[in-house]
Design a protein around this motif. Structure first.
Motif, short mmCIF file in Angstrom:
data_model
loop_
_atom_site.label_atom_id
_atom_site.label_comp_id
_atom_site.label_asym_id
_atom_site.label_seq_id
_atom_site.Cartn_x
_atom_site.Cartn_y
_atom_site.Cartn_z
N PHE A 135 -77.56 49.87 -44.91
CA PHE A 135 -76.94 50.36 -43.67
C PHE A 135 -77.82 50.12 -42.45
N ASN A 136 -78.91 49.39 -42.64
CA ASN A 136 -79.82 49.12 -41.53
C ASN A 136 -79.28 47.94 -40.72
N VAL A 137 -78.32 48.22 -39.84
CA VAL A 137 -77.64 47.14 -39.12
C VAL A 137 -78.11 47.03 -37.67
N PHE A 138 -78.04 45.80 -37.14
CA PHE A 138 -78.27 45.60 -35.71
C PHE A 138 -76.98 45.06 -35.10
N LYS A 139 -77.03 44.68 -33.84
CA LYS A 139 -75.82 44.14 -33.19
C LYS A 139 -75.38 42.89 -33.94
N THR A 140 -74.08 42.74 -34.11
CA THR A 140 -73.53 41.61 -34.85
C THR A 140 -73.91 40.27 -34.22
N LYS A 141 -74.30 39.33 -35.09
CA LYS A 141 -74.64 37.98 -34.61
C LYS A 141 -73.77 36.94 -35.32
N ALA A 142 -73.44 35.89 -34.58
CA ALA A 142 -72.84 34.71 -35.22
C ALA A 142 -73.98 33.97 -35.93
N VAL A 143 -73.63 33.06 -36.83
CA VAL A 143 -74.66 32.37 -37.62
C VAL A 143 -75.63 31.59 -36.72
N ASN A 144 -75.12 30.95 -35.67
CA ASN A 144 -76.02 30.14 -34.82
C ASN A 144 -76.94 30.97 -33.93
N GLU A 145 -76.80 32.28 -33.99
CA GLU A 145 -77.75 33.14 -33.27
C GLU A 145 -78.97 33.42 -34.13
N VAL A 146 -78.95 32.93 -35.38
CA VAL A 146 -80.09 33.15 -36.29
C VAL A 146 -80.70 31.81 -36.72
N VAL A 147 -79.87 30.85 -37.09
CA VAL A 147 -80.37 29.54 -37.54
C VAL A 147 -79.53 28.43 -36.89
N PRO A 148 -80.06 27.21 -36.83
CA PRO A 148 -79.24 26.11 -36.29
C PRO A 148 -78.04 25.82 -37.19
N VAL A 149 -76.89 25.57 -36.54
CA VAL A 149 -75.66 25.23 -37.27
C VAL A 149 -75.33 23.77 -36.93
N ASP A 150 -74.99 22.98 -37.95
CA ASP A 150 -74.68 21.57 -37.72
C ASP A 150 -73.21 21.35 -37.38
N TYR A 151 -72.32 22.06 -38.07
CA TYR A 151 -70.88 21.86 -37.85
C TYR A 151 -70.16 23.20 -37.96
N TYR A 152 -68.99 23.26 -37.32
CA TYR A 152 -68.22 24.50 -37.28
C TYR A 152 -66.81 24.25 -37.81
N ILE A 153 -66.34 25.16 -38.65
CA ILE A 153 -64.92 25.15 -39.04
C ILE A 153 -64.34 26.45 -38.50
N HIS A 154 -63.53 26.31 -37.44
CA HIS A 154 -63.11 27.48 -36.68
C HIS A 154 -61.90 28.17 -37.29
N GLY A 155 -61.63 29.38 -36.78
CA GLY A 155 -60.37 30.06 -37.10
C GLY A 155 -60.53 31.34 -37.90
N CYS A 156 -59.50 32.17 -37.84
CA CYS A 156 -59.46 33.43 -38.60
C CYS A 156 -58.05 33.60 -39.14
N PRO A 157 -57.77 33.06 -40.34
CA PRO A 157 -58.73 32.30 -41.16
C PRO A 157 -58.76 30.84 -40.76
N ILE A 158 -59.60 30.06 -41.44
CA ILE A 158 -59.68 28.63 -41.17
C ILE A 158 -58.37 27.93 -41.55
N ASP A 159 -58.22 26.72 -41.01
CA ASP A 159 -57.08 25.88 -41.38
C ASP A 159 -57.54 25.01 -42.57
N ARG A 160 -56.78 25.03 -43.65
CA ARG A 160 -57.20 24.32 -44.88
C ARG A 160 -57.34 22.82 -44.66
N ASP A 161 -56.43 22.24 -43.86
CA ASP A 161 -56.51 20.78 -43.62
C ASP A 161 -57.80 20.45 -42.87
#
Ligand code: SF4
Ligand code: SF4
Ligand code: SF4
Length: 254
Positions: A120-146
């Motif tokens: 339960f030791n949480v901090f403010k929510t971060k996206a992945v690229n706020e912690v490590v470099p991200v090479d590519y993104y698959i967007h959406g909620c949820p993602i598009d399968r195609d």
């Protein structure tokens, strides 16, 4: 024979809906495993290997222990792909960043004795690229399968996947939908990245911006829409809260 690209799927804070989209590829997954080896994917298999080329990461980063685990995943991967809005932009998990951390914990857990529990030791929510470099993104909620298939196939073949950087309105117009603004709704299509085939307005719901905001929103076009429907920049900012809380691009046209 050339070794297949090894792919591992990991999850953090999320609903696992994007992983479910991958599992729901069903027979189409057979085409993918012609060119990739899936070596880890907790939602669908028991086997696990730390020997992978591509790490696909779903979910937001909420705790110091998540950061440590994510850095470890990054250190083993040649390519890291963020999967779904929780990972790409923080998504719905960032809604709680509006409030003080203690206030959120108190509201959800009351007086339960959780303070010494590191889960339960949480901090403010971060996206992945706020912690490590991200090479590519698959967007959406949820993602598009195609789009998932396109990105992973391209990467396995050594190509750069193309992801749209134009607004949802383009796809919406192609589908010949009646504009949601004309129906009295507030749609984030003019400033949201396309690629979902404008699925929400096509099914008579306004866009909520789950694919993130386009980098260069067409200032004049957005202002024309706001003016025509008697809306303000503040209205846009409020509408962005569901998926894009705190995103700088929200203020790019201010
Ligand atoms: S992006 Fe949406 S569907 Fe995907 S894991 Fe997050 S909440 Fe679930
Ligand atoms: S504002 Fe929304 S409904 Fe209107 S054209 Fe754009 S995406 Fe479609
Ligand atoms: S229309 Fe908007 S909210 Fe709906 S899937 Fe596309 S980007 Fe997401």
């Amino acid at each position: 024979m050339k070794q297949k690209t090894r792919v591992a799927v990991f999850d953090f804070a999320d609903c696992e809906g994007c992983e479910l989209q991958i599992a729901n590829l069903e027979e189409e997954i057979l085409d993918l495993i012609e060119i990739v080896d899936i070596v880890s994917f907790r939602e669908v298999m028991k086997e696990h290997s730390d020997n992978y080329d591509i790490a696909i990461v779903e979910g937001s980063i909420m705790r110091p222990m998540d950061e440590e685990r994510l850095r470890n995943i990054r250190s083993k991967a040649k390519i890291l792909v963020a999967l779904g809005a929780c990972a790409t932009i923080g998504g719905v998990n960032k809604i709680r960043n509006q409030w003080m951390h203690d206030e959120v914990i108190k509201t959800v857990y009351g007086d339960a004795p959780i303070h010494r529990n590191e889960l339960f030791n949480v901090f403010k929510t971060k996206a992945v690229n706020e912690v490590v470099p991200v090479d590519y993104y698959i967007h959406g909620c949820p993602i598009d399968r195609d789009e998932f298939k396109h990105v992973i196939t391209s990467l396995a073949l050594g190509k750069k996947p193309e992801i749209p950087n134009y607004p949802v309105c383009v796809e919406c117009k192609k589908n010949e939908n009646i504009c949601q603004f004309e129906l009295g709704n507030f749609c984030l299509g003019p400033i949201t990245r396309a690629g979902c085939k404008a699925i929400c307005p096509t099914h008579n719901s306004p866009c909520e911006g789950c694919r993130g905001l386009i980098k260069k929103a067409e200032t004049k076009c957005v202002w024309e829409v706001l003016e025509r429907y008697n809306l303000s920049y503040e209205d846009i900012r409020r509408r962005c809260t569901m998926y894009n809380y705190g995103k700088e691009e929200c203020s790019v046209d201010e």
